[in-house]
Design an enzyme around this catalytic site. Structure first.
Site, short mmCIF file in Angstrom:
data_model
loop_
_atom_site.label_atom_id
_atom_site.label_comp_id
_atom_site.label_asym_id
_atom_site.label_seq_id
_atom_site.Cartn_x
_atom_site.Cartn_y
_atom_site.Cartn_z
N ASP A 82 0.85 -1.19 0.00
CA ASP A 82 0.00 0.00 0.00
C ASP A 82 0.89 1.24 0.00
O ASP A 82 2.01 1.22 -0.52
CB ASP A 82 -0.98 -0.03 1.18
N ASP A 83 0.43 2.33 0.54
CA ASP A 83 1.13 3.62 0.49
C ASP A 83 2.48 3.55 1.22
O ASP A 83 2.75 2.65 2.00
CB ASP A 83 0.24 4.69 1.13
N LYS A 158 -3.68 -0.91 -6.95
CA LYS A 158 -4.69 -0.16 -6.20
C LYS A 158 -4.38 1.32 -6.43
O LYS A 158 -3.31 1.81 -6.05
CB LYS A 158 -4.62 -0.48 -4.71
N ASP A 160 -5.45 5.04 -5.52
CA ASP A 160 -6.19 5.87 -4.58
C ASP A 160 -6.57 7.19 -5.23
O ASP A 160 -6.24 7.45 -6.40
CB ASP A 160 -5.33 6.08 -3.33
N SER A 192 -10.46 3.66 -6.63
CA SER A 192 -11.05 4.32 -5.46
C SER A 192 -12.01 5.43 -5.85
O SER A 192 -12.49 6.16 -4.98
CB SER A 192 -9.94 4.88 -4.56
N ARG A 215 -13.35 0.57 -4.46
CA ARG A 215 -13.74 0.95 -3.10
C ARG A 215 -14.90 1.93 -3.20
O ARG A 215 -14.86 2.90 -3.93
CB ARG A 215 -12.56 1.61 -2.39
N ASP A 219 -12.76 4.05 4.61
CA ASP A 219 -11.75 3.08 5.02
C ASP A 219 -12.22 2.33 6.26
O ASP A 219 -12.78 2.91 7.19
CB ASP A 219 -10.43 3.77 5.36
#
Length: 420
Positions: A82-83, A158, A160, A192, A215, A219
């Site tokens: 992830d980030d 993914k 965002d 997202s 998404r 969150d």
């Protein structure tokens, strides 16, 4: 000459259509795996907390656990960064690169390691000017970043939406999908866009053409309240959400937090059951190096996973809301010749004792046709409720904040003989 021009023009049109329409053959059932964010967040302190920081070592260790502890065989085959994996700046050519202290061998080497374990590697980008953690965003570099991650051997992205205008997402996410398709590498695309556009204020029919999953809502946090708020939101908006879910494109209520700090054993079963009913991606966010046997048993429950991964791909719906504190959800499941159902009875009561809930299959609007009834089995306990005629009552006992999940198989004379 003219024939050659026409042929070239047709080829160009076909190439453009192929590059701008999601046709990567991925996520025919809800994807499964592990994702770092909820459990490990943006912990970049590898000096004082080397065991838990976002680093090459963390992801290699999680890859080992997925490959060696039985997760991969059950379908948990995506390992997702992830980030906070990047350097704070791009290089002189505008390329992204990993933080050299925490990922000394780079993402390509990590991808090679993950692939050597029979797994797939996912990575995180942000459509905006910066990621949510303040690292470089992709809005001016979509094609370059698509080519970069494809060159590294990435299998899932993914993307965002921090630090971006929602109005730009209607072209930005489709453009990113187009550039990834042009690389020739199949990359599962998790978007997202809806989460930043209010959840239901997007055209999901368009979204499904460009994203394998998306998404929709807030969150998830490490709390039962967070889990139930997500479940309620999906129930309240099911008429918009359920019709657009299916093979290749899924609504994503966010990560499984089973095995983390806050959920009880019964609450953990409830989240797992509800994510299966929702046909949701099953991305664990926990520490697989120290997960408890109880949490492991929930996440590895083969019957729940079978419902989750049903090839029909229909998202379940809430069919009874808050009846004496009980919500009931059903999901049609493919079965030879006639459909079966996954059913989740979710107890929202807090009065301290199990609640006995009685109803009939007919109350659940099962499409029985000429079947004799249903064979009912609890997928967690294995309890056999026996055969129940369409309008015959049966009772389940559900603990507070808990779930009973039943697999209901319709029976006919022929099917009954097969089940014996």
């Amino acid at each position: 000459m003219w024939k050659a021009v026409v042929t070239a023009a047709v080829a160009f049109v076909l190439l453009f259509c192929r590059s701008s329409t999601l046709d990567n053959g991925l996520a025919r059932t809800p994807p499964m795996g592990w994702l770092a964010w909820e459990r490990f967040r943006c912990n970049v302190d590898c000096v004082d907390d080397p065991y838990n920081c976002i680093s090459e070592e963390l992801f290699m260790q999680m890859a080992d656990r997925l490959a060696e502890d039985g997760w991969k065989e059950l379908g948990y085959n995506y390992l997702n960064i992830d980030d906070c994996w990047m350097s704070m700046d791009r290089d002189e050519q505008g390329n992204l690169y990993a933080n050299k202290t925490r990922f000394p061998n780079g993402i390509k080497k990590l991808a090679d390691y993950v692939h050597s374990k029979g797994l797939k590697l996912g990575i995180y980008l942000d459509f905006g000017t910066h990621t949510c953690g303040g690292y470089p965003g992709s809005i001016k570099y979509l094609q370059k970043d698509a080519e970069t991650i494809a060159g590294w051997g990435i299998d899932m992205l993914k993307m965002d939406g921090c630090y971006a205008n929602v109005s730009d997402m209607s072209w930005g996410y489709p453009d990113m999908e187009m550039y990834m398709n042009k690389t020739g590498r199949p990359i599962l695309f998790s978007c997202s866009w809806p989460a930043y556009a209010g959840g239901i204020k997007v055209d999901y029919s368009v979204l499904a053409k460009h994203c394998n999953a998306w998404r929709n809502y807030d969150d998830i946090q490490d709390s039962w309240d967070s889990v139930t708020h997500i479940i309620d939101w999906f129930g309240d908006n099911q008429d918009v959400l359920a019709p657009v879910a299916g093979p290749g494109h899924w609504n994503d209520p966010d990560m499984l937090i089973v095995g983390d700090y806050s959920l009880s054993y019964e609450e953990s079963k409830a989240q797992m059951a509800m994510w299966a009913i929702l046909a949701a991606p099953l991305f664990m966010s926990n520490d697989l190096r120290s997960i408890s046997p109880e949490a492991r048993s929930i996440l590895m429950n083969k019957e729940v996973i079978r419902i989750s991964q049903d090839s029909l791909g229909m998202q379940g719906r809430r069919v009874i809301k808050d009846h004496n504190g009980i919500d009931v959800w059903t999901r049609p499941i493919e079965f030879p010749d006639i459909p079966s159902y996954g059913v989740a009875f979710l107890n929202r009561r807090s009065d301290g004792i199990p609640y006995n809930y009685t109803l009939t299959p007919g109350d659940l609007n099962f499409k029985c046709g000429s079947c004799l009834g249903y064979q009912l089995t609890d997928v967690f306990s294995g309890q056999d409720y026996g055969h129940c005629a369409p309008f015959q009552e049966f009772t389940v006992s559900i603990v507070p904040n808990g779930v009973v999940m039943v697999y209901a198989v319709p029976t006919s004379l022929d099917v009954t003989s097969k089940l014996r």
